[in-house]
Design an enzyme around this catalytic site. Structure first.
Site, short mmCIF file in Angstrom:
data_model
loop_
_atom_site.label_atom_id
_atom_site.label_comp_id
_atom_site.label_asym_id
_atom_site.label_seq_id
_atom_site.Cartn_x
_atom_site.Cartn_y
_atom_site.Cartn_z
CB SER A 155 -0.96 -0.20 -1.41
OG SER A 155 -2.13 -0.91 -1.75
CE1 TYR A 212 -1.28 -1.48 3.78
CE2 TYR A 212 -2.89 -1.15 2.03
CZ TYR A 212 -1.64 -1.56 2.45
OH TYR A 212 -0.73 -2.05 1.52
#
Length: 268
Positions: free
Chosen positions: A132, A145
């Site tokens: 990401s 995350y």
């Protein structure tokens, strides 16, 4: 000769879009998901095999990889499965944190380890890990995350060094926002009243207007296809306009300057 890709997390979103793209390009696709019994689209496509796999289940993972390597010749492995845990650290339970790490990081590590001997002995193969932009740049409410995605990025770079001598490539695709149900079905979170202003500010990035500007999963899938087929000795592929803008800014003004810029938007 027809090539084969093994993909995790293909029940929806980016994983499904990638499976469909590779299939349309003439590839054989091994599409794995936790609940293949409810899949109705990929099962109808020629040269697509749907298999059950929960990457957080080590026993099932080992069994599935053994089956695949006994029945197919794999050219590319795509570690796509994962989800987002969003919220302030204080709000998370220990179980939520462990589950995020188990899925987003340990799943990638175990699958990579499972396929590494096969690729090493063949002296070829490509391992692609989906991270990401928040695996390259931190962001509020994404601490755990980002911890998993930063870890996958570092893991991938290190594995690339280890496997280069055997002709095996390890690559990372780092998308920005994607127009999928990630913010719904693939998201977990928690609230904490002390961080309400911060969370409200972050939530603005998930408004319908903002999501409409995100990349379509099909667009990110093409970046994955490029990484799998371009033959380049390239580690990172930043995918999506928003991700490239953020990453370019960090390169141009430096990490510290960008950190201060982002931080200033969340000080109340």
């Amino acid at each position: 000769m027809q090539k084969t890709i093994f993909i995790t997390g293909t029940s929806s979103g980016l994983g499904k879009a990638t499976a469909k793209l590779f299939q349309s390009k003439g590839w054989n696709v091994i599409a794995t998901m936790r609940k293949p019994e409810v899949e109705t689209e990929l099962t109808q496509l020629e040269n697509v095999t749907v298999l059950k796999l929960d990457i957080a289940n080590p026993q099932e993972l080992t069994k599935t990889i053994d089956y695949v390597l006994s029945n197919y010749e794999i050219d590319v492995v795509l570690n796509n499965a994962g989800y987002g845990l969003v919220g302030p650290l204080e709000a998370f339970t220990d179980e939520q944190i462990k589950t995020q790490i188990e899925t987003n990081l340990m799943g990638v590590i175990r699958i990579t380890k499972g396929f590494t001997p096969y690729f090493r002995e063949r002296k070829k193969g490509v391992l692609i890990n989906i991270t990401s932009i928040f695996g390259l740049i931190g962001f509020p409410t994404c601490s755990i995350y980002s911890a998993t995605k930063f870890a996958v990025d570092g893991f991938s770079e290190s594995m690339g060094y280890e496997l280069a001598q055997f002709g095996v490539q390890v690559k990372v695709v780092a998308p920005g926002g994607i127009q999928t149900d990630f913010a719904g079905r693939s998201l977990d979170g928690a609230q904490h009243k002390a961080y309400q202003k911060l969370m409200d500010k972050v939530q603005e990035g998930y408004s319908p207007e903002q999501i409409a500007n995100y990349s379509k999963p099909e667009d990110i899938a093409y970046v994955i296809y490029e990484a799998a087929t371009d033959g380049k000795d390239q580690l990172r592929y930043v995918a999506g306009k928003d991700a490239n803008t953020l990453y370019s800014e960090r390169t141009e003004i430096g990490a510290e300057a960008q950190v201060q810029k982002i931080k200033s938007g969340f000080v109340f």
